[in-house]
Structures are given as structure tokens and as C-alpha cells.
Scaffold this motif. Structure first.
Motif, PDB file in Angstrom:
ATOM      1  N   ASP A  93      62.863  37.544  -1.896  1.00  0.00           N
ATOM      2  CA  ASP A  93      63.260  36.743  -0.735  1.00  0.00           C
ATOM      3  C   ASP A  93      64.742  36.376  -0.878  1.00  0.00           C
ATOM      4  OD1 ASP A  93      63.125  35.364   1.622  1.00  0.00           O
ATOM      5  OD2 ASP A  93      62.206  33.557   0.753  1.00  0.00           O
ATOM      6  N   PRO A  94      65.589  36.799   0.085  1.00  0.00           N
ATOM      7  CA  PRO A  94      65.231  37.540   1.292  1.00  0.00           C
ATOM      8  C   PRO A  94      65.013  39.022   1.003  1.00  0.00           C
ATOM      9  CG  PRO A  94      67.589  37.269   1.203  1.00  0.00           C
ATOM     10  CD  PRO A  94      67.040  36.503   0.023  1.00  0.00           C
ATOM     11  N   LEU A 115      65.736  39.580   6.192  1.00  0.00           N
ATOM     12  CA  LEU A 115      64.475  39.086   6.721  1.00  0.00           C
ATOM     13  C   LEU A 115      63.811  38.198   5.678  1.00  0.00           C
ATOM     14  CD1 LEU A 115      64.975  41.745   8.466  1.00  0.00           C
ATOM     15  CD2 LEU A 115      62.504  41.778   8.773  1.00  0.00           C
ATOM     16  N   GLU A 116      62.936  37.329   6.121  1.00  0.00           N
ATOM     17  CA  GLU A 116      62.197  36.450   5.227  1.00  0.00           C
ATOM     18  C   GLU A 116      61.223  37.262   4.369  1.00  0.00           C
ATOM     19  OE1 GLU A 116      59.012  32.705   5.524  1.00  0.00           O
ATOM     20  OE2 GLU A 116      59.856  33.625   7.329  1.00  0.00           O
ATOM     21  N   GLY A 117      61.137  36.901   3.107  1.00  0.00           N
ATOM     22  CA  GLY A 117      60.194  37.566   2.221  1.00  0.00           C
ATOM     23  C   GLY A 117      58.853  36.863   2.172  1.00  0.00           C
ATOM     24  N   TRP A 118      57.963  37.338   1.298  1.00  0.00           N
ATOM     25  CA  TRP A 118      56.644  36.715   1.131  1.00  0.00           C
ATOM     26  C   TRP A 118      56.256  36.770  -0.339  1.00  0.00           C
ATOM     27  CZ3 TRP A 118      57.546  41.499   3.283  1.00  0.00           C
ATOM     28  CH2 TRP A 118      56.982  42.589   2.650  1.00  0.00           C
ATOM     29  N   SER A 160      52.783  36.899   7.801  1.00  0.00           N
ATOM     30  CA  SER A 160      53.606  37.095   8.995  1.00  0.00           C
ATOM     31  C   SER A 160      54.938  37.750   8.655  1.00  0.00           C
ATOM     32  CB  SER A 160      53.836  35.752   9.696  1.00  0.00           C
ATOM     33  OG  SER A 160      54.499  34.835   8.824  1.00  0.00           O
ATOM     34  N   ALA A 161      55.503  37.424   7.486  1.00  0.00           N
ATOM     35  CA  ALA A 161      56.791  38.009   7.101  1.00  0.00           C
ATOM     36  C   ALA A 161      56.649  39.509   6.839  1.00  0.00           C
ATOM     37  CB  ALA A 161      57.337  37.305   5.865  1.00  0.00           C
ATOM     38  N   ARG A 200      56.343  41.207  10.200  1.00  0.00           N
ATOM     39  CA  ARG A 200      57.645  41.244  10.864  1.00  0.00           C
ATOM     40  C   ARG A 200      58.520  42.345  10.275  1.00  0.00           C
ATOM     41  NH1 ARG A 200      60.523  41.892  14.932  1.00  0.00           N
ATOM     42  NH2 ARG A 200      62.653  41.098  14.832  1.00  0.00           N
ATOM     43  N   TYR A 201      58.422  42.561   8.967  1.00  0.00           N
ATOM     44  CA  TYR A 201      59.209  43.611   8.316  1.00  0.00           C
ATOM     45  C   TYR A 201      58.830  44.978   8.889  1.00  0.00           C
ATOM     46  CZ  TYR A 201      61.264  46.454   4.579  1.00  0.00           C
ATOM     47  OH  TYR A 201      61.998  47.373   3.883  1.00  0.00           O
TER      48      TYR A 201
END
Length: 423
Positions: free
Chosen positions: A338-339, A373-376, A391-392, A395-396
Motif C-alpha cells: 500500500d499503495p 491505488l489503495e492497497g489491501w 473493494s481495493a 478497483r485494481y
């Protein structure tokens, strides 16, 4: 129906697993180029099969074919037979067909490859499997074909013609006595040809008949798009054409017969050996990808170089192959980062590029431009539907589809056959 499947990066995208997942939907799986320098790993029920020549659908009740665009080492093929037999999989003439015109990788090819790589000032990173020299003999019409080794007298006549020139060539390259002994150890070929004789076939005929009968054929490529001998990052490429169009020429089927072209793409990017990799990561991120992703070459065991997803390179892959869909592999490896970054363009000499420059030397000078982008942190290896992903992660995947303009209907979240999401 004819589907062509190729790697869209530098190889090692996970084609073996994807073919294994898709295999039940096909009647024939045909390998169309490359040699045993490419490795496909298939993991099923706790067992791991590392294949180099046999198409990856070997674990299913499908017909397998090795086309005349492949260069084949019979010794490696027989070793794969033994590995599979230990796992309870028997590969007989009904299971596997090998085209009569398939080129044979001879012992002298391997020694030539070793000598050439050692003498180069600038290494290519060849696997030293003799692939390039086998293809050179195909082009120069001095090859040993599969039809030769299954006929002892034909093979003897061929060797009597070819070997003196090969010996002179190797001596000129500076081969020592040990290398010369290995190069001309050919007696085992007679036994290998006898064992493999039940596999000889006409691949073009088989594929065209199958298609006329409404059967489903999957053409399986080796390596990756940017290792293509013509369109890749020369000179750091393989010795065959790895793109989708090669399947038609190599298997002997017309392009109007193609229905789908599937690209396999890793959720990040890796490369074995030398050559430019603009998004390569040398710190904690690269190490995370290497360790979590198990990024070691199937064929060589070499550590793979790793980097963030490179959209410009994928844009070129899409143009070269005409992909109708993409399969995204190793999404699980990005967990914990993240990110997460995506390279959307390059900067080169003050100019922004959304497509790779033609020259390899220019690609090596490109600076990636990233979108974050946001990580998880969640473990997604157990997810069986797109909705189960964080959700992350969703989205990726969606962002990649937006940037590439090609749908991603299949996502791999682990090495196992069951760790696959089909949207």
C-alpha cells in the motif's frame, strides 16, 4: 472453435495454470512454438508438475499436440513422461501427437549455445538449452526433424551428412574435448526415436479436421509477447515468434479460423535474464513480489526481476496479439502492499509516451509515470467470486480494464486450480 493463448509480458505469467483451468472446455490443446526453455507449472491436489514441452492440459482427457513450429529435445520430453507417470498420468500415442516436421534440439546445439553465451561481451541471458541453434538449423534447412529420429536408417544418413560440418564449427568456436564429446553423443537418439515413434502425426491436418467437425482447439504459446523474435525487446528475446499470429503459421491453420485470443497477464510484471524493465523495483516492493510470488524461473531457477504493472507494454501486447480477453494472475501477491502503483505512461527526453518506443535502447531510458491505488491487507487466496474480493482489489482489476480496454473475465488468486475466479 480456435482459441489462441499467449503470454502478454516477458513470460512466466502463469500460462500453465490457466491452460489447466481452461482445458476441460477443449478437445485439443496444441503447443505452437518455443522449446524446453519455457516452463509451465501445474499444481493439482498437492502435486506439482513442471512441464517444458508437453502442453499444460496433460492432466485432462484431451488430445495434446506439439506443432512443427516447436523445437523439441527428446531427452527432456522423455523425462517429462517419467515425471507424469510417477503421478499416475500416462502419455501414450493417443494422448500426445508430435508433428513429423518438429525440429529436434541436438546435443551440439546445446554446446553451441553454451559457448556463444560465454563469449558474448553483453550477455543475453539465454537458458543454454540450444533453442536458438535449433531454429538456426531450421532456417538454414539443416535440421534433424522428428520424422528422422523415428526412422533409424534415415537418422543415420542425416547424421552422416550433418555431423562433420557441426564438428568443424564447434572446433572453430573453441570447444574442448569434453564439450565435443557431449556435442556428438547421439546414440541415445535411436532409442528415443523408437520410444516416441507412436506419437508421430500431421498437426495441421489434425487441427483442421477437428475444426471442421466443430471441435474446440486451444493453441498454447510459450514465453511472452515482449520476447518475440521480431517484435520483442531485441536482442533480449527468444528465438521464435511468441505472438498470436504465430499460432496460425506454426500449426498450419488459416487466420479466418481464429475465434478468440486470450492474453495471460500477471498483476505485476516480471522478467528473467537481461533486458529493459522500466518499472523494476529493487527495494522492499520488489522483494515482496519475489518472495510472496515465488518468482523463480521454472526452467532455470533464476530469481525473476519484479516491478509494478506496466500499461504501455500491455498496450503494445494488445496491438500485437489482438486480445479479446485477458486473464489476470497472481492478484493475491499484491496483498500487503500500500499503495499499489500502475505505470500508465513513460517520460523519455521530456516527452510523455503512452506506448513503448520502438528501440530497446530507448525503452531502457524510459522513466515510468505512476498512478497510485489503495492497497489491501486481506488474504484473497480463498476468494471464489469477484464480490468476495476486498473493494481495493476489485478497483485494481476494474482500473486495469479501463486503462487497457480489454475485459478481464478470469482472475487467479493462487497457484491451485481451485483458486480461480470466473466473472
Amino acid at each position: 472453435m480456435l482459441t489462441i493463448l499467449t503470454g502478454s509480458q516477458f513470460g512466466d505469467e502463469g500460462k500453465g495454470k490457466v491452460v489447466d483451468v481452461l482445458a476441460p472446455s477443449y478437445d485439443i490443446i496444441a503447443r505452437f512454438q518455443g522449446g524446453d526453455n519455457a516452463g509451465h507449472t501445474v499444481k493439482v491436489g498437492g502435486r506439482t508438475f513442471k512441464l517444458h514441452t508437453i502442453p499444460s492440459g496433460v492432466l485432462y482427457d484431451v488430445r495434446l499436440l506439439i506443432g512443427p513450429g516447436v523445437v523439441m529435445n527428446p531427452r527432456v520430453l522423455l523425462e517429462e513422461f517419467s515425471q507424469l507417470e510417477e503421478g499416475g498420468v500416462v502419455v501414450d500415442g493417443n494422448k500426445l501427437g508430435i508433428d513429423a516436421k518438429t525440429s529436434i534440439i541436438m546435443p551440439y546445439h546445446i554446446v553451441m549455445d553454451e559457448l556463444a553465451e560465454t563469449r558474448r561481451r553483453e550477455r543475453i541471458g539465454t537458458t543454454k538449452r540450444g533453442i536458438a541453434y535449433a531454429y538456426m538449423d531450421k532456417v538454414s534447412r539443416e535440421e534433424v526433424q522428428f520424422a528422422d529420429i523415428v526412422d533409424k536408417e534415415r537418422l543415420r544418413r542425416k547424421l552422416e551428412t550433418i555431423l562433420p560440418a557441426k564438428r568443424a564449427y564447434l572446433e572453430a568456436m573453441g570447444a574442448d574435448d569434453e564439450q565435443l564429446e557431449r556435442a556428438f553423443d547421439t546414440e541415445w537418439l535411436f532409442e528415443a526415436g523408437e520410444r516416441l515413434s507412436c506419437h508421430i502425426t500431421d498437426v495441421s491436418r489434425e487441427v483442421n479436421v477437428a475444426l471442421s467437425q466443430g471441435k474446440r482447439v486451444l493453441a498454447e504459446g510459450a514465453q511472452g509477447t515482449h520476447l518475440d523474435i521480431i517484435h520483442g525487446t531485441q536482442k533480449y528475446v527468444t528465438s521464435s515468434s511468441t505472438i498470436a499470429g504465430s499460432a496460425c503459421a506454426s500449426l498450419g491453420v488459416g487466420p479466418t479460423m481464429v475465434d478468440e485470443v486470450v492474453g495471460i497477464v500477471k498483476a505485476y510484471i516480471t522478467r528473467v535474464g537481461e533486458g529493459p524493465l522500466p518499472t523494476e523495483q529493487h527495494g522492499d516492493v520488489g522483494e515482496h513480489m519475489q518472495q510472496v510470488g515465488g518468482e523463480y524461473g521454472t526452467t532455470t531457477g533464476r530469481l525473476r526481476r519484479c516491478g509494478w504493472f506496466d500499461v504501455p507494454l500491455l498496450r503494445k501486447s494488445i496491438a500485437l496479439n489482438g486480445y479479446t480477453s485477458l486473464v489476470l494472475t497472481k492478484l493475491d501477491v499484491l496483498g500487503g502492499l500500500d499503495p499499489i502503483k500502475i505505470c500508465t505512461s513513460y517520460e523519455l527526453d521530456g516527452t510523455t509516451l503512452d506506448y513503448p518506443p520502438e528501440l530497446t535502447s530507448d525503452l531502457a531510458r524510459c522513466t515510468p509515470v505512476y498512478e497510485e491505488l489503495e492497497g489491501w491487507d486481506e488474504d484473497i487466496s480463498g476468494a471464489r467470486s469477484f464480490e468476495e474480493l476486498p473493494s481495493a482489489a476489485r478497483r485494481y482489476v476494474e482500473r486495469l480494464e479501463e486503462l487497457l480496454g480489454v475485459p478481464i473475465p478470469i482472475i487467479s488468486t493462487g497457484p491451485g486450480r481451485e483458486q480461480t475466479i470466473q466473472r
